[in-house]
Design a protein around this motif. Structure first.
Motif, PDB file in Angstrom:
ATOM      1  N   ARG A  46       0.834  -1.203   0.000  1.00  0.00           N
ATOM      2  CA  ARG A  46       0.000   0.000   0.000  1.00  0.00           C
ATOM      3  C   ARG A  46       0.869   1.254   0.000  1.00  0.00           C
ATOM      4  N   ASP A  47       0.570   2.164  -0.913  1.00  0.00           N
ATOM      5  CA  ASP A  47       1.264   3.447  -0.995  1.00  0.00           C
ATOM      6  C   ASP A  47       0.331   4.518  -0.441  1.00  0.00           C
ATOM      7  N   GLU A  48       0.692   5.086   0.702  1.00  0.00           N
ATOM      8  CA  GLU A  48      -0.192   6.048   1.346  1.00  0.00           C
ATOM      9  C   GLU A  48      -0.209   7.401   0.643  1.00  0.00           C
ATOM     10  N   ASN A  49       0.590   7.548  -0.417  1.00  0.00           N
ATOM     11  CA  ASN A  49       0.511   8.751  -1.243  1.00  0.00           C
ATOM     12  C   ASN A  49      -0.252   8.501  -2.541  1.00  0.00           C
ATOM     13  N   SER A  50      -0.730   7.274  -2.712  1.00  0.00           N
ATOM     14  CA  SER A  50      -1.436   6.939  -3.947  1.00  0.00           C
ATOM     15  C   SER A  50      -2.829   7.548  -3.949  1.00  0.00           C
ATOM     16  N   LYS A  51      -3.378   7.688  -5.137  1.00  0.00           N
ATOM     17  CA  LYS A  51      -4.714   8.257  -5.280  1.00  0.00           C
ATOM     18  C   LYS A  51      -5.754   7.361  -4.618  1.00  0.00           C
ATOM     19  N   GLU A  52      -5.560   6.039  -4.708  1.00  0.00           N
ATOM     20  CA  GLU A  52      -6.531   5.112  -4.124  1.00  0.00           C
ATOM     21  C   GLU A  52      -6.606   5.276  -2.609  1.00  0.00           C
ATOM     22  N   TRP A  53      -5.428   5.436  -1.969  1.00  0.00           N
ATOM     23  CA  TRP A  53      -5.422   5.611  -0.515  1.00  0.00           C
ATOM     24  C   TRP A  53      -6.020   6.969  -0.128  1.00  0.00           C
ATOM     25  N   MET A  54      -5.733   8.010  -0.914  1.00  0.00           N
ATOM     26  CA  MET A  54      -6.309   9.323  -0.636  1.00  0.00           C
ATOM     27  C   MET A  54      -7.837   9.281  -0.744  1.00  0.00           C
ATOM     28  N   GLN A  55      -8.333   8.557  -1.740  1.00  0.00           N
ATOM     29  CA  GLN A  55      -9.781   8.429  -1.895  1.00  0.00           C
ATOM     30  C   GLN A  55     -10.392   7.711  -0.693  1.00  0.00           C
ATOM     31  N   ALA A  56      -9.694   6.683  -0.224  1.00  0.00           N
ATOM     32  CA  ALA A  56     -10.192   5.947   0.942  1.00  0.00           C
ATOM     33  C   ALA A  56     -10.194   6.832   2.183  1.00  0.00           C
ATOM     34  N   MET A  57      -9.134   7.626   2.370  1.00  0.00           N
ATOM     35  CA  MET A  57      -9.063   8.520   3.527  1.00  0.00           C
ATOM     36  C   MET A  57     -10.143   9.596   3.449  1.00  0.00           C
ATOM     37  N   ALA A  58     -10.366  10.138   2.250  1.00  0.00           N
ATOM     38  CA  ALA A  58     -11.351  11.211   2.092  1.00  0.00           C
ATOM     39  C   ALA A  58     -12.753  10.743   2.483  1.00  0.00           C
ATOM     40  N   LYS A  59     -13.053   9.479   2.242  1.00  0.00           N
ATOM     41  CA  LYS A  59     -14.380   8.959   2.576  1.00  0.00           C
ATOM     42  C   LYS A  59     -14.621   8.920   4.078  1.00  0.00           C
ATOM     43  N   THR A  60     -13.553   8.958   4.870  1.00  0.00           N
ATOM     44  CA  THR A  60     -13.706   8.910   6.325  1.00  0.00           C
ATOM     45  C   THR A  60     -13.934  10.295   6.925  1.00  0.00           C
ATOM     46  N   TYR A  61     -13.813  11.343   6.101  1.00  0.00           N
ATOM     47  CA  TYR A  61     -13.936  12.711   6.616  1.00  0.00           C
ATOM     48  C   TYR A  61     -15.385  13.179   6.565  1.00  0.00           C
ATOM     49  N   ASN A  62     -15.725  14.015   7.532  1.00  0.00           N
ATOM     50  CA  ASN A  62     -17.061  14.600   7.599  1.00  0.00           C
ATOM     51  C   ASN A  62     -16.947  15.984   8.241  1.00  0.00           C
ATOM     52  N   ASP A  63     -17.702  16.940   7.720  1.00  0.00           N
ATOM     53  CA  ASP A  63     -17.667  18.309   8.241  1.00  0.00           C
ATOM     54  C   ASP A  63     -16.253  18.881   8.148  1.00  0.00           C
ATOM     55  N   HIS A  64     -15.591  18.615   7.043  1.00  0.00           N
ATOM     56  CA  HIS A  64     -14.209  19.037   6.855  1.00  0.00           C
ATOM     57  C   HIS A  64     -14.135  20.238   5.915  1.00  0.00           C
ATOM     58  N   VAL A  65     -12.911  20.739   5.732  1.00  0.00           N
ATOM     59  CA  VAL A  65     -12.655  21.865   4.828  1.00  0.00           C
ATOM     60  C   VAL A  65     -11.837  21.354   3.647  1.00  0.00           C
TER      61      VAL A  65
END
Length: 346
Positions: A105-124
């Motif tokens: 897993r590459d934590e700078n990859s687009k796939e990982w960023m997409q996964a992280m973004a889905k966990t955010y709520n009420d963000h900027v």
């Protein structure tokens, strides 16, 4: 959401696609076993097989294990030759793909960023990580806000700052199809458009409003006159020009060295200044409440004996060597300097 829980949820989103693909491959393998089992049950001539024996025979063929004699029927012979390499290819491909996603897993990859973004709520969401965007990101971090960043320049020197702090960062243009969805705009509370491209900022603002009518939009534009018109025409919450914001500070700071900031509120220019109460100052003994009520001088901080008191009580009386940070109008600041030089306060 706690960081450990966020990463766990992100891992689930990240592995969901390879898990789905692996599940499909397993279904294909299961289909081969079912079809092969039915064929062995109906066409195997050496002995009569039950359905369970027929399915098990086909399953063993996938792993090149022959538990019964070579069949006479051409269809079963075809299974004997084709099923082992085909079944192994299907299963091994799924295992390899899933293991690759899990272990490499590459934590700078687009796939990982997409996964992280889905966990955010009420963000900027911050679009643009240039000089202005970088300062905005720093301030948002100080405010404790959760931020997702979009920067089109992969060589930006500010990208390592965001990645080092675990901030989800997407590299790409805000005009790309589906990029705002990837930033989880639907769950965001605001989006800041701080790129140096006015047209791109406007286009992203319109797309953001269409996707999430409730999101707060803050947009940077170089032309202040155009910014005001766009704000009214398109219902954007705040449009500002960095040059227009900076101009009052440059102008006022050049005339008075005590000024640290200045800005307009409803067309009125206000300044923030630091003033040291002098020995002969007629401000000595004056209480903060009187300064506020009679002269519209708002004391933000009072530093005395090395201790800063933010928003001091109204009955606090000024003393020699106090350093006060005040907010007032430029004309009143000039009057304060005169009082600080010994002129009587009326």
């Amino acid at each position: 959401m706690k960081p450990l829980m966020r990463r766990g949820l992100a891992n689930f989103y990240y592995l969901r696609r390879p898990l789905f693909r692996f599940s499909l491959l397993l279904l294909v393998a299961a289909g081969l076993v079912v079809v092969g089992g039915l064929c062995f049950h109906d066409y195997y001539r050496h002995q009569q097989m039950s359905y369970s024996e027929a399915f098990y025979t086909t399953y063993c063929l996938i792993f090149m294990e022959h538990i019964y004699e070579y069949p006479e029927h051409w269809l079963l012979q075809l299974y004997y030759w084709v099923l082992p390499p085909l079944g192994l290819a299907v299963i091994l491909d799924g295992i390899v793909q899933f293991s690759y996603h899990l272990l490499r897993r590459d934590e700078n990859s687009k796939e990982w960023m997409q996964a992280m973004a889905k966990t955010y709520n009420d963000h900027v969401i911050l679009c643009g990580l240039g000089r202005v965007g970088f300062r905005i990101l720093e301030e948002l971090q100080h405010l404790g806000e959760h931020v997702i960043v979009l920067e089109k320049n992969a060589d930006s020197t500010n990208i390592p700052y965001a990645r080092k702090r675990g901030i989800p960062l997407f590299v790409g243009s805000g005009r790309e199809e589906g990029i705002l969805e990837e930033l989880n705009l639907a769950a965001a509370k605001s989006i800041i458009l701080a790129t140096d491209d006015d047209l791109a900022n406007l286009e992203m603002a319109l797309d953001a409003r269409k996707l999430n009518p409730d999101v707060r939009i803050v947009m940077r534009m170089f032309d202040q006159d155009l910014a005001s018109k766009i704000r009214e025409a398109f219902g954007i919450d705040l449009v500002f020009s960095t040059s227009a914001v900076a101009a009052p500070l440059f102008a006022t700071a050049s005339t008075d060295r005590s000024i640290t900031n200045s800005f307009y509120v409803d067309g009125k220019l206000l300044v923030v200044a630091e003033v040291d109460v002098a020995d002969n100052s007629t401000l000595v003994g004056r209480d903060i409440r009187t300064l506020r009520r009679k002269h519209d001088i708002y004391v933000i901080t009072c530093k005395r004996a090395g201790r800063s008191d933010f928003y001091p009580e109204g009955d606090l009386k000024l003393a020699v060597a106090d350093r006060i940070t005040i907010q007032t109008e430029p004309a009143m600041l000039k009057q304060i300097h005169r009082w600080n030089g010994g002129e009587v306060v009326h």
